[in-house]
Design a protein around this motif. Structure first.
Motif, PDB file in Angstrom:
ATOM      1  N   ASP A 108      39.714  45.056  39.941  1.00 22.59           N
ATOM      2  CA  ASP A 108      38.781  44.093  38.903  1.00 22.59           C
ATOM      3  C   ASP A 108      39.248  42.881  38.192  1.00 22.59           C
ATOM      4  O   ASP A 108      40.395  43.074  37.253  1.00 22.59           O
ATOM      5  CB  ASP A 108      38.194  44.969  38.654  1.00 22.59           C
ATOM      6  CG  ASP A 108      36.451  44.512  37.335  1.00 22.59           C
ATOM      7  OD1 ASP A 108      36.025  43.620  38.062  1.00 22.59           O
ATOM      8  OD2 ASP A 108      35.621  45.584  36.977  1.00 22.59           O
ATOM      9  N   VAL A 109      38.232  41.559  37.560  1.00 24.50           N
ATOM     10  CA  VAL A 109      38.897  40.927  36.507  1.00 24.50           C
ATOM     11  C   VAL A 109      37.846  40.739  35.738  1.00 24.50           C
ATOM     12  O   VAL A 109      36.755  40.455  36.331  1.00 24.50           O
ATOM     13  CB  VAL A 109      39.560  39.414  36.949  1.00 24.50           C
ATOM     14  CG1 VAL A 109      39.799  38.685  36.001  1.00 24.50           C
ATOM     15  CG2 VAL A 109      40.574  40.078  37.602  1.00 24.50           C
ATOM     16  N   ASP A 110      37.438  41.331  34.336  1.00 24.90           N
ATOM     17  CA  ASP A 110      35.875  40.952  34.132  1.00 24.90           C
ATOM     18  C   ASP A 110      36.443  39.705  32.368  1.00 24.90           C
ATOM     19  O   ASP A 110      37.066  38.743  33.376  1.00 24.90           O
ATOM     20  CB  ASP A 110      36.442  42.200  32.142  1.00 24.90           C
ATOM     21  CG  ASP A 110      37.342  42.437  31.774  1.00 24.90           C
ATOM     22  OD1 ASP A 110      37.861  41.292  31.211  1.00 24.90           O
ATOM     23  OD2 ASP A 110      36.749  43.131  30.589  1.00 24.90           O
ATOM     24  N   PHE A 111      35.082  39.455  31.862  1.00 29.62           N
ATOM     25  CA  PHE A 111      35.455  38.174  30.988  1.00 29.62           C
ATOM     26  C   PHE A 111      36.139  38.062  30.380  1.00 29.62           C
ATOM     27  O   PHE A 111      37.250  36.834  30.799  1.00 29.62           O
ATOM     28  CB  PHE A 111      33.914  37.916  30.700  1.00 29.62           C
ATOM     29  CG  PHE A 111      33.634  36.975  29.908  1.00 29.62           C
ATOM     30  CD1 PHE A 111      33.523  35.752  30.450  1.00 29.62           C
ATOM     31  CD2 PHE A 111      33.939  36.391  28.495  1.00 29.62           C
ATOM     32  CE1 PHE A 111      33.292  34.636  30.036  1.00 29.62           C
ATOM     33  CE2 PHE A 111      33.422  35.589  27.600  1.00 29.62           C
ATOM     34  CZ  PHE A 111      33.574  34.817  28.369  1.00 29.62           C
ATOM     35  N   SER A 112      36.446  39.132  29.874  1.00 30.88           N
ATOM     36  CA  SER A 112      37.349  38.586  28.732  1.00 30.88           C
ATOM     37  C   SER A 112      39.693  38.466  29.322  1.00 30.88           C
ATOM     38  O   SER A 112      39.869  37.318  29.466  1.00 30.88           O
ATOM     39  CB  SER A 112      37.786  40.125  27.736  1.00 30.88           C
ATOM     40  OG  SER A 112      37.314  39.858  27.040  1.00 30.88           O
ATOM     41  N   ALA A 113      39.530  39.162  30.489  1.00 32.73           N
ATOM     42  CA  ALA A 113      40.879  38.895  31.580  1.00 32.73           C
ATOM     43  C   ALA A 113      40.743  37.770  32.358  1.00 32.73           C
ATOM     44  O   ALA A 113      41.544  35.973  32.102  1.00 32.73           O
ATOM     45  CB  ALA A 113      41.003  39.767  32.421  1.00 32.73           C
ATOM     46  N   ALA A 114      38.826  37.360  32.575  1.00 31.55           N
ATOM     47  CA  ALA A 114      38.981  35.638  33.405  1.00 31.55           C
ATOM     48  C   ALA A 114      39.031  34.986  31.784  1.00 31.55           C
ATOM     49  O   ALA A 114      40.030  33.349  32.428  1.00 31.55           O
ATOM     50  CB  ALA A 114      37.987  35.282  33.659  1.00 31.55           C
ATOM     51  N   ALA A 115      39.743  34.948  31.064  1.00 33.03           N
ATOM     52  CA  ALA A 115      38.966  33.750  29.374  1.00 33.03           C
ATOM     53  C   ALA A 115      40.630  33.624  29.229  1.00 33.03           C
ATOM     54  O   ALA A 115      41.584  32.570  28.934  1.00 33.03           O
ATOM     55  CB  ALA A 115      38.604  34.600  28.659  1.00 33.03           C
TER      56      ALA A 115
END
Length: 180
Positions: A108-115
């Motif tokens: 999984d990749v959340d919004f913070s990790a994507a940023a």
């Protein structure tokens, strides 16, 4: 954990022991995911590769470093991702041409990790280093698409395996040497 749980079951009660075991398990899970045990893939004596600690920034090929992130990417471990990539890039000798994130353990990749991945891409691009990824599962690819990271990094920067990355890097390196 098991010893503490057994003591609580014997002296306090079964329900309290089960509750303690659940709380301790959750705490252990969070601790492991917050500081995951990431590694770098380095050549071994048999012509393959082996996992070595991130503190040993070995390259699979001169200019190609493969970094295996060993957990889901989310807000709690995004700073670790950023710090380790920066340390690996800054300590690379010879300087890197490609930086590969091996993502077989990423579910999984959340919004913070994507940023964070967006920032890493910008930093690497600014230094003339190509970011590529290997072993990205379909669910994570869909999340990267949703965060517009696939288009940013480039659809051609995603490889099925580390072997595919190495082959592509070798072909590009051979092409560069032939032109010189």
């Amino acid at each position: 954990m098991a010893l503490m749980t057994a003591v609580v079951v014997v002296f306090v009660g079964v329900e309290q022991g089960i509750l303690l075991a659940m709380v301790l398990s959750l705490m252990e899970h969070v601790r492991r995911s917050y500081r995951s045990q990431n590694v770098v893939l380095a050549p071994d004596k048999m012509g393959g590769w082996q996992a070595v600690p991130v503190t040993t920034p070995e390259q699979l090929r001169p200019g190609l470093l493969v970094y295996r992130f060993a957990h889901t990417m989310y807000y709690a471990n995004a700073p670790q991702l950023s710090e380790q990539v920066a340390d690996l890039v800054n300590g690379a000798e010879p300087p890197l041409a490609w930086f590969c994130i091996e993502a077989s353990a990423v579910a999984d990749v959340d919004f913070s990790a994507a940023a964070t991945l967006r920032e890493i891409h910008g930093i690497l691009t600014g230094q003339g280093i190509r970011l590529v990824c290997a072993d990205v599962v379909d669910l994570v690819k869909a999340e990267l698409d949703r965060y517009a990271l696939t288009d940013l990094i480039g659809k051609d920067a995603f490889y099925a395996t580390v072997s595919d990355v190495v082959s592509a890097y070798d072909q590009k390196s051979a092409g560069s040497e032939a032109r010189q």
